[in-house]
Design an enzyme around this catalytic site. Structure first.
Site, mmCIF file in Angstrom:
data_model
loop_
_atom_site.group_PDB
_atom_site.id
_atom_site.type_symbol
_atom_site.label_atom_id
_atom_site.label_comp_id
_atom_site.label_asym_id
_atom_site.label_seq_id
_atom_site.Cartn_x
_atom_site.Cartn_y
_atom_site.Cartn_z
ATOM 1 C CG MET A 29 -10.263 -6.542 -0.888
ATOM 2 S SD MET A 29 -10.560 -7.694 -2.243
ATOM 3 C CE MET A 29 -9.620 -6.949 -3.550
ATOM 4 C CG HIS A 33 -3.010 2.494 -1.561
ATOM 5 N ND1 HIS A 33 -4.005 3.432 -1.582
ATOM 6 C CD2 HIS A 33 -3.505 1.414 -2.224
ATOM 7 C CE1 HIS A 33 -5.032 2.966 -2.253
ATOM 8 N NE2 HIS A 33 -4.768 1.729 -2.648
ATOM 9 C CG HIS A 36 -6.568 1.369 1.446
ATOM 10 N ND1 HIS A 36 -5.502 0.858 0.754
ATOM 11 C CD2 HIS A 36 -7.670 0.724 0.978
ATOM 12 C CE1 HIS A 36 -5.922 -0.073 -0.090
ATOM 13 N NE2 HIS A 36 -7.236 -0.168 0.016
ATOM 14 C CD GLN A 60 -14.009 -8.182 -3.878
ATOM 15 O OE1 GLN A 60 -14.569 -8.101 -2.791
ATOM 16 N NE2 GLN A 60 -13.462 -7.121 -4.464
ATOM 17 C CD GLU A 154 -15.861 10.714 -5.105
ATOM 18 O OE1 GLU A 154 -14.931 11.381 -5.624
ATOM 19 O OE2 GLU A 154 -16.911 11.228 -4.656
ATOM 20 C CB SER A 191 -4.644 0.973 -7.573
ATOM 21 O OG SER A 191 -4.898 -0.412 -7.710
ATOM 22 C CB SER A 192 -3.789 -2.809 -3.596
ATOM 23 O OG SER A 192 -4.407 -2.130 -2.531
HETATM 24 O O1 PAF Z 1 -12.775 -2.037 -2.804
HETATM 25 C C1 PAF Z 1 -12.352 -3.062 -2.225
HETATM 26 O O2 PAF Z 1 -11.213 -3.106 -1.765
HETATM 27 C C2 PAF Z 1 -13.255 -4.272 -2.124
HETATM 28 O O3 PAF Z 1 -14.025 -4.442 -3.263
HETATM 29 C C3 PAF Z 1 -14.121 -4.259 -0.853
HETATM 30 C C4 PAF Z 1 -15.110 -3.104 -0.868
HETATM 31 C C5 PAF Z 1 -13.246 -4.174 0.365
HETATM 32 C C6 PAF Z 1 -14.942 -5.554 -0.771
HETATM 33 O O4 PAF Z 1 -14.120 -6.665 -0.704
#
Ligand code: PAF
Length: 285
Positions: A29, A33, A36, A60, A154, A191-192
């Protein structure tokens, strides 16, 4: 290369596939960081070509969550991704993904809904419908990119387990590659959402890793009873910590544990002010 449309990604991937190249997908999304970047690195090492998606997926987020305020840093994300060897940054609009006018409406969208048993606990308990939105978008991304491999952290382990289940149940031809949690030097899981924390909250956020690491030490010293393992954890909590859950679950099917074993994952979610943080640890190893 930055691409905004489904048709362009498909055309590019088709070219690669014709040349017999393998394709990796890292769904994100954005607000990238080092966590990712570790997924991207793994994809670049494993596959000939890597696509990352940068899409703050509206379906979501639950009502009242941080959809509007979620960090959107596409220029910086693109630079980081391309420097790390990514071939395509796919950043669609919500209209491109879900159609104009239908973006937030359940009535107009076909959803992929994971089993209730996998969603009625941990994050799914407070974020009702969250994993429907995750599975729907991830399934859609799989259909658009048709990756050979897809890389998931994870850190979001319930998400990872649910996606593995979806891929198995729906026979989706992709190999899911789980990637370990990346932590800051002091142990906070990346985490973002960490960027929402003020200085005080940033210090208080270490409670998650302190509880998890302590449980693992106790487990390794021979304590297996989940009640006993949980009790020591509570001593770390201060009034500023609102514990949402501390839960011991099986790594394959999220079944609850009363006696911890090497298949056990300990999951935690804590709210600090308005910021909700999650973390987890595997007791094996
Ligand atoms: O983990 C995330 O950043 C989101 O849930 C994902 C897998 C990109 C789906 O939008």
């Amino acid at each position: 290369m930055l691409i905004h449309t489904i048709a362009e990604v498909r055309a590019k991937v088709r070219e690669w596939k014709k040349q017999g190249l393998t394709v990796g997908l890292v769904p994100t999304m954005g607000a990238l960081h080092d966590g990712h970047l570790s997924l991207i690195k793994k994809s670049v090492e494993t596959c000939d070509k890597t696509v990352i998606s940068v899409f703050v997926n509206p379906i979501q987020f639950c009502p009242g969550e941080d959809f509007e305020k979620y960090p959107r840093t596409l220029d910086a994300d693109r630079k980081l991704a391309e420097d790390a060897g990514v071939d395509i940054v796919f950043a669609p609009s919500a209209e491109e993904m879900y159609g104009a006018g239908h973006i937030m409406s359940n009535d107009f969208l076909t959803y992929v809904i994971p089993p209730f048993f996998y969603q009625d606990k941990l994050c799914g308990k407070s974020r009702v419908g969250h994993f429907d939105g995750v599975c729907t978008v991830v399934n859609k991304l799989f259909n658009i990119v048709q990756p050979d491999f897809a890389f998931f952290g994870e850190k979001d382990r319930q998400q990872l387990i649910i996606i593995q289940k979806m891929v198995k149940d729906l026979s989706i031809p992709v190999e899911i590659v789980p990637c370990p949690i990346v932590r800051e030097d002091d142990g906070l899981a990346m985490s973002s959402r960490n960027r929402y924390l003020n200085d005080e909250e940033r210090k208080d956020a270490l409670v998650l890793k302190s509880i998890l690491f302590n449980i693992k030490v106790c487990y390794n010293s021979g304590i297996k009873d989940v009640k006993a393992l949980t009790e020591t954890a509570y001593s770390y909590l201060k009034p500023c910590h609102s514990l949402e859950y501390l839960d011991f679950r099986d790594k394959n099917d999220l079944e609850s544990k009363t006696i911890a074993d090497n298949d056990t994952i300990v999951f935690i979610a804590v709210k600090l002010g308005s910021v909700r943080l999650i973390d987890n640890i595997a007791l094996a190893g």
